[in-house]
Design an enzyme around this catalytic site. Structure first.
Site, PDB file in Angstrom:
ATOM      1  N   LYS A  51       0.812  -1.214   0.000  1.00  0.00           N
ATOM      2  CA  LYS A  51       0.000   0.000   0.000  1.00  0.00           C
ATOM      3  C   LYS A  51       0.851   1.271   0.000  1.00  0.00           C
ATOM      4  O   LYS A  51       0.395   2.315  -0.440  1.00  0.00           O
ATOM      5  CB  LYS A  51      -0.973   0.002   1.179  1.00  0.00           C
ATOM      6  N   TYR A 266     -12.170 -14.643   2.777  1.00  0.00           N
ATOM      7  CA  TYR A 266     -11.186 -13.613   3.103  1.00  0.00           C
ATOM      8  C   TYR A 266     -10.852 -13.653   4.601  1.00  0.00           C
ATOM      9  O   TYR A 266     -11.749 -13.686   5.441  1.00  0.00           O
ATOM     10  CB  TYR A 266     -11.734 -12.231   2.736  1.00  0.00           C
ATOM     11  N   TYR A 292      -2.977 -12.957   2.876  1.00  0.00           N
ATOM     12  CA  TYR A 292      -2.673 -12.658   1.470  1.00  0.00           C
ATOM     13  C   TYR A 292      -1.552 -13.546   0.911  1.00  0.00           C
ATOM     14  O   TYR A 292      -1.786 -14.430   0.097  1.00  0.00           O
ATOM     15  CB  TYR A 292      -2.259 -11.184   1.315  1.00  0.00           C
TER      16      TYR A 292
HETATM   17  C1  LIG Z   1      -3.789  -5.196   0.198  1.00  0.00           C
HETATM   18  C2  LIG Z   1      -2.890  -6.345   0.065  1.00  0.00           C
HETATM   19  C3  LIG Z   1      -2.855  -7.111  -1.106  1.00  0.00           C
HETATM   20  C4  LIG Z   1      -3.779  -6.900  -2.250  1.00  0.00           C
HETATM   21  O1  LIG Z   1      -3.524  -5.729  -2.979  1.00  0.00           O
HETATM   22  P1  LIG Z   1      -4.661  -5.178  -3.912  1.00  0.00           P
HETATM   23  O2  LIG Z   1      -4.021  -4.096  -4.659  1.00  0.00           O
HETATM   24  O3  LIG Z   1      -5.763  -4.686  -3.010  1.00  0.00           O
HETATM   25  O4  LIG Z   1      -5.147  -6.282  -4.775  1.00  0.00           O
HETATM   26  C5  LIG Z   1      -1.963  -8.165  -1.187  1.00  0.00           C
HETATM   27  N1  LIG Z   1      -1.148  -8.460  -0.156  1.00  0.00           N
HETATM   28  C6  LIG Z   1      -1.162  -7.756   0.975  1.00  0.00           C
HETATM   29  C7  LIG Z   1      -0.266  -8.176   2.073  1.00  0.00           C
HETATM   30  C8  LIG Z   1      -2.034  -6.673   1.135  1.00  0.00           C
HETATM   31  O5  LIG Z   1      -2.044  -5.993   2.287  1.00  0.00           O
END
Ligand SMILES: *Cc1c(COP(=O)(O)O)cnc(C)c1O
Length: 352
Positions: A51, A266, A292
């Site tokens: 992010k 999720y 993730y």
């Molecule tokens: C937010 C996030 C993602 C996904 O990214 P997007 O751009 O929202 O698809 C992947 N891995 C981690 C660790 C995240 O925090």
């Protein structure tokens, strides 16, 4: 590419120039393909993560528009919320987080540790809400409240996944192409975890903008609806290209997602995800997360096992961060670690 991106306002969060490294021990264990990792878990803000790259452009935009308060939304253990809170602190802005109870977990560590603890440490105001309302309505309600307070808000949707946010991954694609060219690596595919899709969309747009045809495979961790996810990626990627003044069309074939590795949903860890986390920790000293990157890496291992890539291929995993959530899931992790480790040759059997 840099001159095209240079037209956008940007707030420096030290989010770029992350390392690219091989995973030699794991690659040897599985007998190919050769695996590499792009370390966006090492972006230079508050325990890292993807992010920060988006936030450089989003905060640039917010400041240009005169905003003084960032408002965003996410799950209780949202990495996006934590990085937004840290970025707001660094930019001298106020931060309002709407923490939605998306995941059915009642443990106190889940509700108070990991990212949640850090949000408060960065001085963000956190509002906890149940998993009922519509996310954009929640954002708008918060916006009205903040305006009533005399503040000037800037809204970031889930994951900061807007076309402007995706520019962070256009930039990452250019950076990555430069690194592989310097290191002499001919990449055959890029794998990433996909949630709100700004990362994958930005990568695809950036590769197209740089004339590369390396495929990007997104491992969905948020939705099992592959068609809807592809449409989101398509729209976001195309809009990011338009922002850059590039009118090339993104083809449907260039948008690849796998939705088979989410498990129950999720934020609900999978056995395969934990196995991948443990395996990467044991073989490479590399941390993944249960929401993730663990699931995405498990997806990559399953696709390798299924023969999707040749033994000679060079495959890059984009590590998008998320590791602070390990603490929020420490109860599950402890249970996993109490089980005996298996020899690596039994790795796939041990998932049975
Ligand atoms: C937010 C996030 C993602 C996904 O990214 P997007 O751009 O929202 O698809 C992947 N891995 C981690 C660790 C995240 O925090």
């Amino acid at each position: 590419m840099q001159n095209k991106l240079g037209r956008f306002s940007r707030f420096d969060l030290n989010a770029t120039s992350t390392p690219l490294e091989p995973l030699p021990r794991l690659s040897r264990q599985i007998g190919g393909p050769r695996l590499f990792v792009k370390r966006d878990d090492c972006t230079g803000l508050a325990f890292g993560g993807n992010k920060a790259r988006k936030l450089e452009f989003l905060i640039g935009d917010a400041r240009m528009k005169g905003a003084d308060t960032l408002i965003t939304v996410g799950g209780l253990q949202s990495n996006h919320a934590r990085q937004t809170a840290a970025a707001a602190a660094k930019a001298g802005m106020a931060c309002e987080l709407i923490a939605v109870d998306l995941v059915d977990r009642k443990t106190s560590v889940y509700r108070e540790s990991g990212n949640m603890l850090l949000n408060r440490l960065f001085g963000a105001r956190v509002e906890l809400v149940g998993n009922t309302g519509n996310l954009s309505e929640l954002l708008q309600q918060r916006e009205a409240y903040v305006i009533g307070n005399g503040q000037r808000p800037y809204l970031l949707p889930l994951g900061g996944s807007t076309p402007i946010g995706a520019l962070g991954y256009v930039n990452c694609a250019a950076e990555l192409l430069n690194q592989i060219s310097l290191q002499g690596i001919a990449l055959d595919a890029i794998i990433c975890a996909t949630g709100a899709a700004g990362t994958q969309a930005g990568l695809i747009a950036g590769l197209i903008a740089c004339g590369s045809t390396i495929p990007v495979i997104g491992m969905s961790v948020y939705t099992a609806d592959a068609q809807a996810l592809k449409e989101t990626i398509h729209t976001l990627g195309q809009e990011a290209l338009t922002l850059l003044g590039i009118y090339e069309r993104i083809t449907d074939e260039s948008i690849m997602v796998e939705t088979g590795y989410i498990g129950e949903g999720y934020g609900v860890p999978t056995r395969e995800g934990w196995a991948a986390i443990r395996r990467l920790a044991e073989t490479e000293g590399l941390l993944l997360d249960p929401v993730y990157t663990g699931k995405a890496f498990a997806g990559l291992l399953a696709q390798i096992e299924a023969g999707r890539f040749s033994e000679k291929a060079n495959i890059l995993f984009l590590h998008t961060g998320g590791t602070p959530a390990l603490y929020a899931y420490q109860d599950d992790l402890n249970e996993i670690l109490n089980r005996p480790a298996f020899p690596e040759t039994l790795f796939f059997e041990r998932l049975e």
